[in-house]
Scaffold this motif. Sequence first.
Motif, PDB file in Angstrom:
ATOM      1  N   TYR A 190      37.077  41.334  45.853  1.00 20.63           N
ATOM      2  CA  TYR A 190      36.337  40.579  44.833  1.00 20.63           C
ATOM      3  C   TYR A 190      34.810  40.605  45.032  1.00 20.63           C
ATOM      4  O   TYR A 190      34.217  41.651  44.936  1.00 20.63           O
ATOM      5  CB  TYR A 190      36.902  39.156  44.762  1.00 20.63           C
ATOM      6  N   GLU A 191      34.180  39.473  45.331  1.00 23.04           N
ATOM      7  CA  GLU A 191      32.717  39.421  45.350  1.00 23.04           C
ATOM      8  C   GLU A 191      32.133  39.617  46.755  1.00 23.04           C
ATOM      9  O   GLU A 191      30.988  39.238  47.003  1.00 23.04           O
ATOM     10  CB  GLU A 191      32.232  38.089  44.764  1.00 23.04           C
ATOM     11  N   ASN A 237      28.291  45.827  37.963  1.00 26.35           N
ATOM     12  CA  ASN A 237      27.439  45.956  36.774  1.00 26.35           C
ATOM     13  C   ASN A 237      27.702  44.862  35.751  1.00 26.35           C
ATOM     14  O   ASN A 237      27.806  45.129  34.569  1.00 26.35           O
ATOM     15  CB  ASN A 237      27.545  47.366  36.152  1.00 26.35           C
ATOM     16  N   GLY A 238      27.829  43.640  36.216  1.00 21.89           N
ATOM     17  CA  GLY A 238      27.979  42.533  35.280  1.00 21.89           C
ATOM     18  C   GLY A 238      28.424  41.280  35.982  1.00 21.89           C
ATOM     19  O   GLY A 238      28.762  41.325  37.170  1.00 21.89           O
ATOM     20  N   PRO A 239      28.430  40.175  35.242  1.00 23.33           N
ATOM     21  CA  PRO A 239      28.909  38.915  35.822  1.00 23.33           C
ATOM     22  C   PRO A 239      30.428  38.907  35.958  1.00 23.33           C
ATOM     23  O   PRO A 239      31.116  39.667  35.266  1.00 23.33           O
ATOM     24  CB  PRO A 239      28.437  37.863  34.809  1.00 23.33           C
ATOM     25  N   ALA A 240      30.927  38.060  36.845  1.00 26.13           N
ATOM     26  CA  ALA A 240      32.370  37.946  37.058  1.00 26.13           C
ATOM     27  C   ALA A 240      33.064  37.611  35.748  1.00 26.13           C
ATOM     28  O   ALA A 240      32.540  36.857  34.928  1.00 26.13           O
ATOM     29  CB  ALA A 240      32.652  36.875  38.096  1.00 26.13           C
ATOM     30  N   GLU A 241      34.253  38.188  35.534  1.00 26.51           N
ATOM     31  CA  GLU A 241      35.051  37.910  34.343  1.00 26.51           C
ATOM     32  C   GLU A 241      36.308  37.139  34.736  1.00 26.51           C
ATOM     33  O   GLU A 241      36.918  37.433  35.751  1.00 26.51           O
ATOM     34  CB  GLU A 241      35.493  39.230  33.680  1.00 26.51           C
ATOM     35  N   GLY A 242      36.686  36.179  33.926  1.00 32.55           N
ATOM     36  CA  GLY A 242      37.918  35.449  34.198  1.00 32.55           C
ATOM     37  C   GLY A 242      37.810  34.002  33.782  1.00 32.55           C
ATOM     38  O   GLY A 242      36.737  33.558  33.403  1.00 32.55           O
ATOM     39  N   HIS A 256      40.542  37.146  38.214  1.00 30.94           N
ATOM     40  CA  HIS A 256      39.083  37.287  38.128  1.00 30.94           C
ATOM     41  C   HIS A 256      38.693  38.680  38.612  1.00 30.94           C
ATOM     42  O   HIS A 256      39.289  39.184  39.555  1.00 30.94           O
ATOM     43  CB  HIS A 256      38.376  36.247  39.001  1.00 30.94           C
ATOM     44  N   ARG A 257      37.693  39.272  37.972  1.00 31.61           N
ATOM     45  CA  ARG A 257      37.233  40.591  38.427  1.00 31.61           C
ATOM     46  C   ARG A 257      35.728  40.702  38.281  1.00 31.61           C
ATOM     47  O   ARG A 257      35.111  39.990  37.485  1.00 31.61           O
ATOM     48  CB  ARG A 257      37.925  41.713  37.661  1.00 31.61           C
ATOM     49  N   ILE A 258      35.168  41.600  39.072  1.00 32.17           N
ATOM     50  CA  ILE A 258      33.754  41.940  38.948  1.00 32.17           C
ATOM     51  C   ILE A 258      33.683  43.321  38.310  1.00 32.17           C
ATOM     52  O   ILE A 258      34.241  44.279  38.865  1.00 32.17           O
ATOM     53  CB  ILE A 258      33.081  41.984  40.345  1.00 32.17           C
ATOM     54  N   PRO A 259      33.059  43.431  37.140  1.00 29.91           N
ATOM     55  CA  PRO A 259      32.906  44.769  36.554  1.00 29.91           C
ATOM     56  C   PRO A 259      32.140  45.657  37.536  1.00 29.91           C
ATOM     57  O   PRO A 259      31.079  45.276  38.021  1.00 29.91           O
ATOM     58  CB  PRO A 259      32.074  44.506  35.291  1.00 29.91           C
ATOM     59  N   ALA A 260      32.703  46.816  37.825  1.00 31.73           N
ATOM     60  CA  ALA A 260      32.080  47.687  38.822  1.00 31.73           C
ATOM     61  C   ALA A 260      32.355  49.125  38.457  1.00 31.73           C
ATOM     62  O   ALA A 260      33.447  49.452  37.989  1.00 31.73           O
ATOM     63  CB  ALA A 260      32.641  47.372  40.206  1.00 31.73           C
ATOM     64  N   GLN A 261      31.347  49.974  38.659  1.00 30.36           N
ATOM     65  CA  GLN A 261      31.535  51.388  38.317  1.00 30.36           C
ATOM     66  C   GLN A 261      31.368  52.273  39.535  1.00 30.36           C
ATOM     67  O   GLN A 261      30.579  51.955  40.435  1.00 30.36           O
ATOM     68  CB  GLN A 261      30.559  51.799  37.217  1.00 30.36           C
ATOM     69  N   PRO A 315      37.970  51.416  37.756  1.00 31.77           N
ATOM     70  CA  PRO A 315      38.748  51.331  38.998  1.00 31.77           C
ATOM     71  C   PRO A 315      39.204  49.914  39.346  1.00 31.77           C
ATOM     72  O   PRO A 315      38.435  48.961  39.260  1.00 31.77           O
ATOM     73  CB  PRO A 315      37.799  51.870  40.066  1.00 31.77           C
ATOM     74  N   GLY A 316      40.476  49.808  39.767  1.00 30.83           N
ATOM     75  CA  GLY A 316      41.014  48.554  40.297  1.00 30.83           C
ATOM     76  C   GLY A 316      40.998  48.559  41.815  1.00 30.83           C
ATOM     77  O   GLY A 316      41.338  47.557  42.451  1.00 30.83           O
ATOM     78  N   VAL A 317      40.630  49.697  42.391  1.00 33.59           N
ATOM     79  CA  VAL A 317      40.525  49.793  43.846  1.00 33.59           C
ATOM     80  C   VAL A 317      39.760  51.065  44.180  1.00 33.59           C
ATOM     81  O   VAL A 317      39.762  52.023  43.385  1.00 33.59           O
ATOM     82  CB  VAL A 317      41.927  49.814  44.518  1.00 33.59           C
TER      83      VAL A 317
END
Length: 633
Positions: A382-383, A408-413, A449-454, A488-490
Amino acid sequence: MGDSDPFGELVAGCRKLGMNVIARTDPHATYQDVYDAHPDWIAVEAAGNKRRHWASPELWVTCALGPYNFEFMTAVTREIVERYQVDGIFSNRWDGSGMCYCEHCQTNFKQATGFDLPRTSNPQDPARRAFIVWEQQRLFELWRLWDATIRKANPNAGFMANAGGGALSTLDMKTIGELAPTLFADRQARSGVAPPWTNGKNGKEYRATLGRKAIVGIFSVGVEEPYRWKDSVQSSEEIRLWVVDGIANGLRPWFTKFSGTLYDGRWLKPVEELYGWHYRNERYLRNEQPLARVAMVYSQQTATFYGGVQAEAKVEDHTLGFYQALIEARIPFEMVHDRLFDAGHTDQFRTLILPNIAALSDAQCAQLRQFVERGGSLVATYETSLYDEWGVRRRDFGLADLFGLSANGPAEGPLRNSYLNIEKNERTGEYHPLLAGLEDAGRIINGVHRIPAQPREKGIYVPLTLIPSYPDLPMEKVFPRVPKTDIPGVTARQIGKGRVVFFPWDIDRTYWEVLSPDHGKLLRNAVMWATNEEPVVRVQGTGLLEVTVWTQKQSLTVHLVNLSNPMMMKGPVREIVPIGSQKVRLRLPSGKRLAGVKLLVGGTQPVFSETAGVVEVQVPSIALHEVVAFDLA
Ligand SMILES: [Zn+2]
């Protein structure tokens, strides 16, 4: 008391039996006559009124940070040690009972920091942040004052605070580890939905900063629910399970019984039997070091500055979920404090787990990077590292280079009805080892909850990809609007000799809430893949079993605590349900030779075989607890 001295008589009697004596003080409350003589010693509530005791209304709650503790209790402490020459003072509830707005706290805090006492609990409020730091300094100052006072009266004695714990505990455990000669975990029993492994968790958390110092688990025979039936008795099985899980994790047992009146004697037999077994097997319980190769990080700064009042949900629930997954996977593990990332405290481990360790300084991130450079592995969620040590968000993960992902963004959830696709590596046609046991799943549930990440590089194989949330009602509308993404989820990366797995979502916290077996598999697979070596100990068989592994001077021990019980997730336990045969495989440390194997609870010598430094033992069955002892030549 009148012409008699009951405490003096107790001390004299204990000395005659060759016992050490620790006196206990409790400064958190006082009587009306003290109030009348020193009204400024009494704690003050936010509204300005003096604070009555919540349980005993004839008492007043005292201020921990002012003259009541610094002057009066220092004199009391000196008098006890000078008069009775006790071996130490254990102080209960010495560190305050919540925020105090008395005249001393107001003046002292203003003088030290320039701020008025905070009226908000938000750790990002400058006055609150300053207060957190100041209160801690003040309490450690008190600790040092009492310790010096005690040592002056008896150089062989010392101060023992009732303090310490995991991420949610307030006093810095690194400093406690330096100051405390020994520490007692006052976790008397479980309540609510605490699992029985909670007691062992205390042991892991204490050892992370106290190392080989003797640590103790205080257990109570009374019931520990919010209504505090302290004159009651727990079921014998519940007491036994709680205590053996502590022993398996290096805690020495210490029973506590409120008052000397015996209303219900059913606790006597289990406690006697626990101590009798402990005494008979003591040489196998004098642990020198754990052999676990995996360690989970805990972070008080993350709980304090990132979690704030929500620390339980935002921080501790991640730890509990990962902890439960490791227990289910039968992976022995330790805990590591985030202020002790140096080689001396981490190089015994192959893998460090970072369960949403959100608040990390640049220096701590650099230490983790060095750990990986030395061949260590990380599993993070997570964070982790997205905030600095004060809980202020960074632009990107502090460990983005290791994770291979940029935020690349705020946490979603909270996310509803979202999934993760199971992906084959198109180049090799194979599934990643992270997905072992999930190959036929197609897709699994996502977290909450997820953090948008690329990805930081293009064209990498991503074993799990996101299917974003879509309506879960009405049923005609329930179909994915986006059937496939490359989000990606991992990430799972080889970095030199080390490996790094990162889940940019709350897999561990969701596991604690939902307990999806698929998430349990992913967590286990992540740790196994990252650790990338033959485990020190492997235990095969059915049931839920906590496994710990230790060295002693002349032996190795494997503790097997049977947690397979319908009351595992909500006590109290009614009966112990035995589990069947378990095959234990232990890899002997190099240079060690085996002299024999025995079972310390069953009392028998089991069938075993040894090939090329690996010993295999068949344990026929386990009721509550078994210890496989490997005697060394
Ligand atoms: Zn005060």
